[in-house]
Design a protein around this motif. Structure first.
Motif, short mmCIF file in Angstrom:
data_model
loop_
_atom_site.label_atom_id
_atom_site.label_comp_id
_atom_site.label_asym_id
_atom_site.label_seq_id
_atom_site.Cartn_x
_atom_site.Cartn_y
_atom_site.Cartn_z
N VAL A 1 0.92 -1.05 -0.07
CA VAL A 1 -0.07 -0.04 0.01
C VAL A 1 1.03 1.24 -0.03
CG1 VAL A 1 -1.80 1.26 1.19
CG2 VAL A 1 -1.58 -1.06 1.25
N PRO A 2 0.83 1.98 -1.18
CA PRO A 2 1.68 3.42 -1.34
C PRO A 2 1.05 4.41 -0.25
CG PRO A 2 0.26 3.22 -2.96
CD PRO A 2 -0.02 2.00 -2.26
N MET A 3 1.93 5.13 0.34
CA MET A 3 1.61 6.38 0.99
C MET A 3 1.57 7.35 0.05
SD MET A 3 3.29 8.25 4.24
CE MET A 3 3.19 9.99 4.56
N PRO A 4 0.28 8.23 -0.24
CA PRO A 4 0.27 9.08 -1.07
C PRO A 4 1.10 10.41 -0.59
CG PRO A 4 -1.66 9.23 0.34
CD PRO A 4 -0.90 8.06 0.92
N ALA A 5 1.23 11.42 -1.58
CA ALA A 5 1.97 12.54 -1.37
C ALA A 5 0.89 13.63 -0.46
CB ALA A 5 2.40 13.38 -2.60
N ASN A 6 1.44 14.43 0.44
CA ASN A 6 0.70 15.26 1.26
C ASN A 6 0.87 16.91 0.94
OD1 ASN A 6 -0.89 13.27 3.15
ND2 ASN A 6 1.56 12.68 2.98
N ALA A 7 0.30 17.37 -0.30
CA ALA A 7 0.55 18.46 -0.37
C ALA A 7 0.11 19.53 0.50
CB ALA A 7 -0.22 18.80 -1.90
N GLN A 8 -0.74 19.07 1.12
CA GLN A 8 -1.19 20.11 2.24
C GLN A 8 -0.35 20.47 3.34
OE1 GLN A 8 -2.37 16.99 2.16
NE2 GLN A 8 -2.75 16.14 4.34
N VAL A 9 0.70 19.44 3.55
CA VAL A 9 1.93 19.53 4.70
C VAL A 9 2.90 20.40 4.06
CG1 VAL A 9 3.24 18.25 6.14
CG2 VAL A 9 0.95 17.32 5.61
N SER A 10 3.26 21.44 4.80
CA SER A 10 4.46 22.26 4.45
C SER A 10 5.63 21.66 4.65
CB SER A 10 4.60 23.49 5.11
OG SER A 10 4.72 23.50 6.52
N ASP A 11 6.87 21.97 4.25
CA ASP A 11 8.08 21.30 4.72
C ASP A 11 8.26 21.65 6.28
OD1 ASP A 11 8.59 20.47 1.98
OD2 ASP A 11 9.88 22.45 1.57
N ALA A 12 8.00 22.44 6.46
CA ALA A 12 8.12 22.88 8.04
C ALA A 12 7.27 21.89 9.02
CB ALA A 12 8.01 24.07 8.41
N GLU A 13 6.00 21.61 8.58
CA GLU A 13 5.32 20.89 9.20
C GLU A 13 5.71 19.20 9.24
OE1 GLU A 13 1.07 23.47 8.81
OE2 GLU A 13 1.74 22.00 7.28
N ALA A 14 6.06 19.03 7.87
CA ALA A 14 6.61 17.46 7.70
C ALA A 14 7.69 17.46 8.59
CB ALA A 14 7.22 17.48 6.16
N LYS A 15 8.87 18.36 8.70
CA LYS A 15 9.93 18.24 9.55
C LYS A 15 9.26 18.13 11.13
CE LYS A 15 14.36 18.45 10.66
NZ LYS A 15 14.45 18.04 12.07
N LYS A 16 8.25 18.81 11.59
CA LYS A 16 7.90 18.62 13.03
C LYS A 16 7.26 17.61 13.17
CE LYS A 16 4.86 21.33 16.07
NZ LYS A 16 4.14 22.49 16.35
N LEU A 17 6.67 16.82 12.21
CA LEU A 17 5.75 15.80 12.29
C LEU A 17 6.93 14.52 12.37
CD1 LEU A 17 2.82 16.04 9.89
CD2 LEU A 17 2.63 15.67 12.46
N ALA A 18 7.80 14.51 11.63
CA ALA A 18 8.98 13.53 11.56
C ALA A 18 9.67 13.39 12.91
CB ALA A 18 9.97 13.87 10.23
N ASP A 19 10.09 14.80 13.34
CA ASP A 19 10.59 14.68 14.73
C ASP A 19 9.86 14.17 15.58
OD1 ASP A 19 13.04 16.17 13.42
OD2 ASP A 19 12.09 18.18 13.90
N TRP A 20 8.62 14.24 15.52
CA TRP A 20 7.89 13.86 16.85
C TRP A 20 7.56 12.42 16.62
CZ3 TRP A 20 2.54 11.95 15.70
CH2 TRP A 20 1.99 11.62 16.89
N VAL A 21 7.51 11.89 15.45
CA VAL A 21 7.21 10.57 15.35
C VAL A 21 8.49 9.74 15.80
CG1 VAL A 21 7.18 8.78 13.43
CG2 VAL A 21 5.53 10.37 13.63
N LEU A 22 9.72 10.22 15.59
CA LEU A 22 11.02 9.72 16.05
C LEU A 22 10.84 9.84 17.51
CD1 LEU A 22 13.17 10.88 13.18
CD2 LEU A 22 12.42 8.60 13.52
N THR A 23 10.51 10.27 18.11
CA THR A 23 10.59 10.39 19.70
C THR A 23 9.65 9.48 20.22
OG1 THR A 23 8.63 12.07 19.84
CG2 THR A 23 10.88 13.05 19.78
N LEU A 24 8.65 8.83 19.46
CA LEU A 24 7.89 7.81 20.27
C LEU A 24 8.52 6.49 20.36
CD1 LEU A 24 4.71 8.60 17.94
CD2 LEU A 24 5.01 9.46 20.21
N LYS A 25 8.04 5.82 21.49
CA LYS A 25 8.72 4.54 21.86
C LYS A 25 7.69 3.80 22.15
CE LYS A 25 13.12 6.31 23.69
NZ LYS A 25 13.55 7.16 22.79
#
Length: 101
Positions: free
Chosen positions: A77-101
């Motif tokens: 199952v592919p993950m679609p592109a998310n044009a509604q997410v800015s580069d800054a928001e994507a970085k914030k989301l990625a940083d947050w995901v990586l903190t989860l344990k």
């Protein structure tokens, strides 16, 4: 009573950033396919964090996948592109995901 209030304040101070970023994930429709702790259409955010733990450049790689989409890493199952997410928001989301344990 005073100790309870201090404990509550400390708990909220620690949890607030996680809730704020989960709120961003919810507002950008990430939670339609992902969950923090269980697989839905896509992998759980905790599974993503575990897979990329300790990898150099993981946040940038995930941020790119958030905005541009991807396929083949977690199954067919592919993950679609998310044009509604800015580069800054994507970085914030990625940083947050990586903190989860």
């Amino acid at each position: 009573m005073k100790r309870s209030l201090i404990t509550l304040a400390m708990t909220l101070a620690v949890a607030a950033p996680a809730f704020a970023d989960q709120a961003l994930a919810t507002s950008k429709n990430c939670m339609a396919c992902h969950s923090v702790d269980k697989k839905l259409v896509g992998p759980s955010f905790k599974d993503v964090a575990a897979k990329y733990a300790g990898q150099a450049g993981a946040a940038e790689k995930l941020a790119s996948k958030i905005t541009k989409g991807g396929s083949g890493v977690w199954g067919p199952v592919p993950m679609p592109a998310n044009a509604q997410v800015s580069d800054a928001e994507a970085k914030k989301l990625a940083d947050w995901v990586l903190t989860l344990k």
